[in-house]
Motif scaffolding. Structure first.
Motif, mmCIF file in Angstrom:
data_model
loop_
_atom_site.group_PDB
_atom_site.id
_atom_site.type_symbol
_atom_site.label_atom_id
_atom_site.label_comp_id
_atom_site.label_asym_id
_atom_site.label_seq_id
_atom_site.Cartn_x
_atom_site.Cartn_y
_atom_site.Cartn_z
ATOM 1 N N SER A 1 0.833 -1.213 0.000
ATOM 2 C CA SER A 1 0.000 0.000 0.000
ATOM 3 C C SER A 1 0.865 1.259 0.000
ATOM 4 O O SER A 1 0.563 2.244 -0.675
ATOM 5 N N ARG A 2 1.986 1.234 0.726
ATOM 6 C CA ARG A 2 2.872 2.405 0.778
ATOM 7 C C ARG A 2 3.518 2.635 -0.590
ATOM 8 O O ARG A 2 3.633 3.764 -1.063
ATOM 9 N N LEU A 3 3.932 1.529 -1.214
ATOM 10 C CA LEU A 3 4.534 1.668 -2.547
ATOM 11 C C LEU A 3 3.514 2.213 -3.541
ATOM 12 O O LEU A 3 3.847 3.036 -4.404
ATOM 13 N N LYS A 4 2.272 1.782 -3.409
ATOM 14 C CA LYS A 4 1.233 2.276 -4.332
ATOM 15 C C LYS A 4 0.996 3.768 -4.132
ATOM 16 O O LYS A 4 0.787 4.517 -5.093
ATOM 17 N N GLU A 5 1.041 4.204 -2.878
ATOM 18 C CA GLU A 5 0.871 5.648 -2.618
ATOM 19 C C GLU A 5 2.011 6.441 -3.239
ATOM 20 O O GLU A 5 1.814 7.493 -3.836
ATOM 21 N N LEU A 6 3.227 5.904 -3.080
ATOM 22 C CA LEU A 6 4.390 6.606 -3.652
ATOM 23 C C LEU A 6 4.305 6.612 -5.182
ATOM 24 O O LEU A 6 4.657 7.592 -5.829
ATOM 25 N N ARG A 7 3.823 5.499 -5.753
ATOM 26 C CA ARG A 7 3.668 5.444 -7.212
ATOM 27 C C ARG A 7 2.639 6.482 -7.669
ATOM 28 O O ARG A 7 2.836 7.192 -8.648
ATOM 29 N N ALA A 8 1.522 6.574 -6.938
ATOM 30 C CA ALA A 8 0.481 7.536 -7.331
ATOM 31 C C ALA A 8 1.036 8.960 -7.261
ATOM 32 O O ALA A 8 0.792 9.783 -8.147
ATOM 33 N N LEU A 9 1.802 9.224 -6.217
ATOM 34 C CA LEU A 9 2.385 10.568 -6.082
ATOM 35 C C LEU A 9 3.340 10.868 -7.230
ATOM 36 O O LEU A 9 3.246 11.914 -7.879
ATOM 37 N N THR A 10 4.260 9.948 -7.487
ATOM 38 C CA THR A 10 5.256 10.210 -8.523
ATOM 39 C C THR A 10 4.583 10.314 -9.895
ATOM 40 O O THR A 10 4.916 11.198 -10.686
ATOM 41 N N THR A 11 3.618 9.452 -10.149
ATOM 42 C CA THR A 11 2.912 9.527 -11.437
ATOM 43 C C THR A 11 2.224 10.881 -11.593
ATOM 44 O O THR A 11 2.277 11.496 -12.655
ATOM 45 N N SER A 12 1.617 11.354 -10.514
ATOM 46 C CA SER A 12 0.843 12.598 -10.642
ATOM 47 C C SER A 12 1.746 13.779 -10.993
ATOM 48 O O SER A 12 1.276 14.759 -11.547
ATOM 49 N N TYR A 13 3.034 13.676 -10.689
ATOM 50 C CA TYR A 13 3.955 14.765 -11.032
ATOM 51 C C TYR A 13 4.915 14.391 -12.169
ATOM 52 O O TYR A 13 5.876 15.119 -12.422
ATOM 53 N N GLY A 14 4.698 13.263 -12.808
ATOM 54 C CA GLY A 14 5.579 12.866 -13.909
ATOM 55 C C GLY A 14 6.995 12.552 -13.453
ATOM 56 O O GLY A 14 7.973 12.760 -14.182
ATOM 57 N N ILE A 15 7.108 12.033 -12.226
ATOM 58 C CA ILE A 15 8.418 11.705 -11.651
ATOM 59 C C ILE A 15 8.607 10.185 -11.709
ATOM 60 O O ILE A 15 7.665 9.429 -11.474
ATOM 61 N N ALA A 16 9.838 9.761 -12.025
ATOM 62 C CA ALA A 16 10.093 8.320 -12.140
ATOM 63 C C ALA A 16 10.217 7.682 -10.760
ATOM 64 O O ALA A 16 10.521 8.352 -9.763
ATOM 65 N N PHE A 17 10.005 6.364 -10.738
ATOM 66 C CA PHE A 17 10.034 5.613 -9.477
ATOM 67 C C PHE A 17 10.958 4.408 -9.688
ATOM 68 O O PHE A 17 10.713 3.568 -10.570
ATOM 69 N N HIS A 18 12.044 4.373 -8.908
ATOM 70 C CA HIS A 18 13.031 3.281 -9.019
ATOM 71 C C HIS A 18 13.001 2.425 -7.769
ATOM 72 O O HIS A 18 12.847 2.942 -6.659
ATOM 73 N N CYS A 19 13.225 1.136 -7.946
ATOM 74 C CA CYS A 19 13.324 0.231 -6.794
ATOM 75 C C CYS A 19 14.679 -0.453 -6.784
ATOM 76 O O CYS A 19 15.038 -1.154 -7.735
ATOM 77 N N ASP A 20 15.440 -0.227 -5.709
ATOM 78 C CA ASP A 20 16.615 -1.051 -5.445
ATOM 79 C C ASP A 20 16.085 -2.336 -4.824
ATOM 80 O O ASP A 20 15.863 -2.416 -3.618
ATOM 81 N N GLY A 21 15.868 -3.318 -5.690
ATOM 82 C CA GLY A 21 15.274 -4.576 -5.230
ATOM 83 C C GLY A 21 16.322 -5.654 -5.035
ATOM 84 O O GLY A 21 16.105 -6.812 -5.397
ATOM 85 N N ALA A 22 17.449 -5.272 -4.440
ATOM 86 C CA ALA A 22 18.498 -6.270 -4.195
ATOM 87 C C ALA A 22 17.916 -7.483 -3.475
ATOM 88 O O ALA A 22 18.280 -8.617 -3.773
ATOM 89 N N ARG A 23 16.990 -7.226 -2.536
ATOM 90 C CA ARG A 23 16.379 -8.320 -1.765
ATOM 91 C C ARG A 23 14.867 -8.361 -1.987
ATOM 92 O O ARG A 23 14.103 -8.676 -1.076
ATOM 93 N N ILE A 24 14.436 -8.070 -3.208
ATOM 94 C CA ILE A 24 12.994 -8.123 -3.514
ATOM 95 C C ILE A 24 12.463 -9.546 -3.305
ATOM 96 O O ILE A 24 11.305 -9.758 -2.968
ATOM 97 N N TRP A 25 13.350 -10.524 -3.459
ATOM 98 C CA TRP A 25 12.959 -11.938 -3.290
ATOM 99 C C TRP A 25 12.531 -12.184 -1.844
ATOM 100 O O TRP A 25 11.565 -12.907 -1.599
ATOM 101 N N ASN A 26 13.288 -11.587 -0.921
ATOM 102 C CA ASN A 26 12.928 -11.732 0.492
ATOM 103 C C ASN A 26 11.591 -11.046 0.765
ATOM 104 O O ASN A 26 10.764 -11.546 1.534
ATOM 105 N N ALA A 27 11.382 -9.888 0.139
ATOM 106 C CA ALA A 27 10.109 -9.176 0.333
ATOM 107 C C ALA A 27 8.957 -10.028 -0.177
ATOM 108 O O ALA A 27 7.906 -10.142 0.472
ATOM 109 N N HIS A 28 9.161 -10.657 -1.319
ATOM 110 C CA HIS A 28 8.117 -11.515 -1.902
ATOM 111 C C HIS A 28 7.801 -12.687 -0.972
ATOM 112 O O HIS A 28 6.633 -12.985 -0.701
ATOM 113 N N VAL A 29 8.843 -13.339 -0.460
ATOM 114 C CA VAL A 29 8.616 -14.514 0.384
ATOM 115 C C VAL A 29 7.965 -14.100 1.712
ATOM 116 O O VAL A 29 7.088 -14.798 2.228
ATOM 117 N N ALA A 30 8.337 -12.937 2.237
ATOM 118 C CA ALA A 30 7.771 -12.495 3.517
ATOM 119 C C ALA A 30 6.345 -11.978 3.361
ATOM 120 O O ALA A 30 5.522 -12.140 4.261
#
Ligand SMILES: Cc1ncc(COP(=O)(O)O)c(C=O)c1O
Length: 348
Positions: A152-181
């Motif tokens: 939900s927090r990431l979606k809020e940040l995405r909505a904010l950045t989209t509304s201002y035409g700002i890019a959104f990057h993810c350092d997902g070095a451990r995105i796998w851990n986030a997925h499993v958790a």
């Protein structure tokens, strides 16, 4: 260091015999010409997993971030991230030196940006301003103790950045851990970002390699050019990419074991020194210890553990970090618990 239990980082894993066999058997070509079939297959596979339009294999997570942020943030413009982000803590100032990017950092609880805090800091184009072009998050957050951004927090940040035409990057070095958790799927994460960097050489256990993911095919050629300029154009890189493919086949779901072992470590530390650890905040494979309420510093704890054959990281004068990974089993965790309990209860 076979006799030691090494909890300094999940980067210390060594490739298994099976992984080495997969590497040795890899079909290869010259990846600078785009002709390495194993690299091409890995790029296609990871792009498809995340529902991204394109992918580029790079030697390290640092290069992954550096390539990605240069795709989304022009020189002399601004990237916002949290003050403990890997991009600004451990990449040697590369954003500034290589990309000419101005970073602006926000202090955030466990490294997780809040949408209102980011919104308050955005700056817009003007003849004397430094416009915000990109926001970067880290999932999971390394210095934030393996904290997982709620979707939900990431979606809020995405909505904010989209509304201002700002890019959104993810350092997902451990995105796998986030997925499993969190059980959030990879494509749900992928749908949120313009660019991502995901590492195969952390908890997944490959010796080398990260993948830059891009939401637009037009980013691939500039990404290849930046990688080349950084010296990351590799030739028969399929021997390395094969390790990444093996890691994706075998080592994603097992991260749950690392998370269980991290929780066990945290609980055992809390048994003897409850003020040093927030057991409820250990979500993935990282256990941060805050020694400030004790009369002992991080270097002393690290030295005491080392004398007992256990390596931990002193990441600040009074901060210790423990990281579980595929080369530490349950017996290793029990050994580490003994060493840590002794270190934390012996006056320094
Ligand atoms: C969150 C995060 N991003 C990026 C990296 C960089 O990876 P590498 O060491 O492969 O450059 C790391 C390394 O530990 C990390 O923890």
């Amino acid at each position: 260091m076979p006799d030691l239990v090494d909890l300094r980082s999940d980067t210390v894993t060594r490739p298994s015999e099976e992984m080495r066999r997969a590497m040795a058997a890899a079909d290869v070509g010259d990846d600078v010409y785009g002709e390495d079939p194993t690299v091409n297959a890995l790029e296609d596979r990871v792009a498809a997993m995340f529902g991204m339009r394109a992918a580029l294999y790079v030697p390290s997570g640092t290069m992954g971030n550096q390539v990605a942020i240069r795709l989304v943030c022009p020189a002399a413009d601004e990237l916002i991230c949290d003050a403990d982000a890997h991009i600004v803590s451990y990449e040697g100032g590369g954003a500034a030196q290589h990309g000419g990017i101005q970073t602006r950092t926000l202090v955030a609880d466990r490294g997780l940006l809040e949408v209102d805090a980011v919104a308050a800091q955005l700056r817009f184009p003007g003849y004397h301003t430094v416009p915000t072009r990109a926001v970067a998050v880290e999932q999971t957050h390394n210095r934030g103790g393996g904290a997982v951004y709620p979707l939900s927090r990431l979606k809020e940040l995405r909505a904010l950045t989209t509304s201002y035409g700002i890019a959104f990057h993810c350092d997902g070095a451990r995105i796998w851990n986030a997925h499993v958790a969190s059980r959030v799927s990879f494509d749900e994460y992928g749908a949120l970002f313009d660019t991502m960097s995901v590492c195969l050489s952390k908890g997944l256990g490959a010796p080398v390699g990260s993948v830059v993911l891009m939401s637009d095919e037009a980013m691939v050629e500039p990404a290849r050019a930046i990688r080349r300029r950084l010296g990351g154009g590799m030739r028969q890189a399929g021997v390395l990419a094969a390790a990444g493919a093996f890691a994706l086949d075998h080592n994603v779901e097992r991260l749950a074991d690392d998370h269980r072992r991290a929780a066990r470590l945290a609980a055992a530390v809390a048994d003897v020194a409850p003020v040093t650890v927030r057991v409820d905040q250990v979500e993935t494979n990282i256990v941060p210890l805050d020694l400030s309420p004790l009369e002992i510093d991080a270097a002393t704890v690290a030295a005491s553990c080392r004398a007992d054959g256990v390596l931990v990281s002193a990441v600040g004068p009074r901060r210790v970090r423990l990281v579980t990974h595929l080369d530490v089993d349950d017996a290793g965790i029990e050994r580490a618990i003994g060493a840590l309990q002794r270190a934390l209860t012996t006056p320094g």
